[in-house]
Design a protein around this motif. Sequence first.
Motif, PDB file in Angstrom:
ATOM      1  N   UNK A 111       0.838  -1.206   0.000  1.00  0.00           N
ATOM      2  CA  UNK A 111       0.000   0.000   0.000  1.00  0.00           C
ATOM      3  C   UNK A 111       0.873   1.255   0.000  1.00  0.00           C
ATOM      4  N   UNK A 112       0.329   2.317  -0.566  1.00  0.00           N
ATOM      5  CA  UNK A 112       1.060   3.578  -0.602  1.00  0.00           C
ATOM      6  C   UNK A 112       1.037   4.263   0.758  1.00  0.00           C
ATOM      7  N   UNK A 113      -0.036   4.079   1.510  1.00  0.00           N
ATOM      8  CA  UNK A 113      -0.163   4.709   2.819  1.00  0.00           C
ATOM      9  C   UNK A 113      -0.692   3.713   3.841  1.00  0.00           C
ATOM     10  N   UNK A 114      -0.141   3.775   5.044  1.00  0.00           N
ATOM     11  CA  UNK A 114      -0.652   3.003   6.172  1.00  0.00           C
ATOM     12  C   UNK A 114      -1.241   3.998   7.159  1.00  0.00           C
ATOM     13  N   UNK A 115      -2.540   3.902   7.386  1.00  0.00           N
ATOM     14  CA  UNK A 115      -3.277   4.864   8.195  1.00  0.00           C
ATOM     15  C   UNK A 115      -3.498   4.279   9.590  1.00  0.00           C
ATOM     16  N   UNK A 116      -3.002   4.957  10.607  1.00  0.00           N
ATOM     17  CA  UNK A 116      -3.127   4.440  11.977  1.00  0.00           C
ATOM     18  C   UNK A 116      -4.584   4.344  12.419  1.00  0.00           C
ATOM     19  N   UNK A 117      -5.437   5.243  11.925  1.00  0.00           N
ATOM     20  CA  UNK A 117      -6.860   5.164  12.288  1.00  0.00           C
ATOM     21  C   UNK A 117      -7.520   3.937  11.665  1.00  0.00           C
ATOM     22  N   UNK A 118      -7.126   3.621  10.433  1.00  0.00           N
ATOM     23  CA  UNK A 118      -7.645   2.403   9.797  1.00  0.00           C
ATOM     24  C   UNK A 118      -7.193   1.180  10.582  1.00  0.00           C
ATOM     25  N   UNK A 119      -5.933   1.172  10.999  1.00  0.00           N
ATOM     26  CA  UNK A 119      -5.413   0.062  11.798  1.00  0.00           C
ATOM     27  C   UNK A 119      -6.208  -0.098  13.086  1.00  0.00           C
ATOM     28  N   UNK A 120      -6.464   1.002  13.770  1.00  0.00           N
ATOM     29  CA  UNK A 120      -7.233   0.940  15.019  1.00  0.00           C
ATOM     30  C   UNK A 120      -8.630   0.389  14.772  1.00  0.00           C
ATOM     31  N   UNK A 121      -9.263   0.825  13.671  1.00  0.00           N
ATOM     32  CA  UNK A 121     -10.596   0.326  13.350  1.00  0.00           C
ATOM     33  C   UNK A 121     -10.596  -1.158  13.045  1.00  0.00           C
ATOM     34  N   UNK A 122      -9.575  -1.619  12.325  1.00  0.00           N
ATOM     35  CA  UNK A 122      -9.470  -3.045  12.013  1.00  0.00           C
ATOM     36  C   UNK A 122      -9.257  -3.872  13.275  1.00  0.00           C
ATOM     37  N   UNK A 123      -8.440  -3.366  14.185  1.00  0.00           N
ATOM     38  CA  UNK A 123      -8.228  -4.073  15.453  1.00  0.00           C
ATOM     39  C   UNK A 123      -9.512  -4.120  16.275  1.00  0.00           C
ATOM     40  N   UNK A 124     -10.272  -3.023  16.267  1.00  0.00           N
ATOM     41  CA  UNK A 124     -11.528  -2.984  17.015  1.00  0.00           C
ATOM     42  C   UNK A 124     -12.532  -4.010  16.484  1.00  0.00           C
ATOM     43  N   UNK A 125     -12.489  -4.256  15.180  1.00  0.00           N
ATOM     44  CA  UNK A 125     -13.458  -5.156  14.555  1.00  0.00           C
ATOM     45  C   UNK A 125     -12.910  -6.558  14.310  1.00  0.00           C
ATOM     46  N   UNK A 126     -11.682  -6.810  14.732  1.00  0.00           N
ATOM     47  CA  UNK A 126     -11.018  -8.072  14.385  1.00  0.00           C
ATOM     48  C   UNK A 126     -11.821  -9.298  14.790  1.00  0.00           C
ATOM     49  N   UNK A 127     -12.414  -9.283  15.976  1.00  0.00           N
ATOM     50  CA  UNK A 127     -13.118 -10.464  16.469  1.00  0.00           C
ATOM     51  C   UNK A 127     -14.467 -10.666  15.790  1.00  0.00           C
ATOM     52  N   UNK A 128     -14.896  -9.681  15.009  1.00  0.00           N
ATOM     53  CA  UNK A 128     -16.130  -9.835  14.241  1.00  0.00           C
ATOM     54  C   UNK A 128     -15.879 -10.594  12.934  1.00  0.00           C
ATOM     55  N   UNK A 129     -14.615 -10.679  12.519  1.00  0.00           N
ATOM     56  CA  UNK A 129     -14.255 -11.335  11.256  1.00  0.00           C
ATOM     57  C   UNK A 129     -13.885 -12.786  11.536  1.00  0.00           C
ATOM     58  N   UNK A 130     -14.717 -13.704  11.082  1.00  0.00           N
ATOM     59  CA  UNK A 130     -14.509 -15.116  11.383  1.00  0.00           C
ATOM     60  C   UNK A 130     -13.378 -15.725  10.556  1.00  0.00           C
ATOM     61  N   UNK A 131     -12.783 -16.782  11.076  1.00  0.00           N
ATOM     62  CA  UNK A 131     -11.880 -17.612  10.299  1.00  0.00           C
ATOM     63  C   UNK A 131     -12.706 -18.629   9.516  1.00  0.00           C
ATOM     64  N   UNK A 132     -12.242 -19.000   8.341  1.00  0.00           N
ATOM     65  CA  UNK A 132     -12.951 -20.020   7.570  1.00  0.00           C
ATOM     66  C   UNK A 132     -13.069 -21.286   8.418  1.00  0.00           C
TER      67      UNK A 132
END
Length: 290
Positions: A115-136
């Motif tokens: 990626x051209x940019x790594x956004x810390x706010x996007x990272x925080x949002x992904x971490x907040x939602x991580x447990x909502x994303x199931x493993x296959x």
Amino acid sequence: MNLNASCISCIVRREEEKIRPLSDETLKKEYMVRVLGLLSEHSGEPAPVASVYLKELGEEMLGATPSFREINKGYNRLMLLTEPDLREKIAAAKDPLSAAMRYARVGNYIDFGAMENVDKEVLEGLLDRALEEELDPGTYAAFLADLEKAERLVYLTDNCGEIVADKLLIEELKRRYPGLSITAVVRGAETINDATLIDAEEVGLTDVVPVMGSGVALPGTYLPFLSGEARDALTGADVIIAKGQGNFETLHECGLNIYYLFLCKCELFTRRFGMKQYAGIFANERRILL
């Protein structure tokens, strides 16, 4: 996974953007001609392998490649600050191993190569939602079955910062499978913002499991380029966890029992897996259908 049209287009665009501020048009033209020549010469190899030759070309014609060391240190510190919270959430989860895997997968967002940019706010949002994303579920069941009979596991890390979440997953694997021998592999030298032994030491991974370098500064794990020690570790492993798109690109179709764990970040991967950007992938090399 060899270079394809999408990879070539992306690489050419990035290389042109890199030299755009230069005033010497003759140098810029010569550089891009040689970039195209290298891509043609190495079109039968994965994109991360081509990046090694492009780095050498850049250093020859443009000077030293800027270091990511300070960026690495910054993201290592950032993720270390989140470590207590992640550790608490993993411990409280119904299935701590599954939770640790989902946090480790989200950590793969910290990728300055894809990626051209790594956004810390996007990272925080992904971490907040991580447990909502199931493993296959099918892949996870196969993974657990493999671990039950495995003796040796190799964990291929990817990026700085992300390696903190990798450490938490490795700790959980050790708790759940105390008889399992685990070795972590990092890049052999600095390449983009990928984790090296320096990063493994900074985040405390070396205090948890043995860590070795791959033997090469390559943003992936390409078997022909690995040190003998790293290659022997991989071929002797019962189970391999490979983080990141670069490891997928360099290892897919190698035949080893690899479980890939990463986010789809670039258009090639979102199209290939039929997923939206930043969707998580957990797939097994021997079962994947692409």
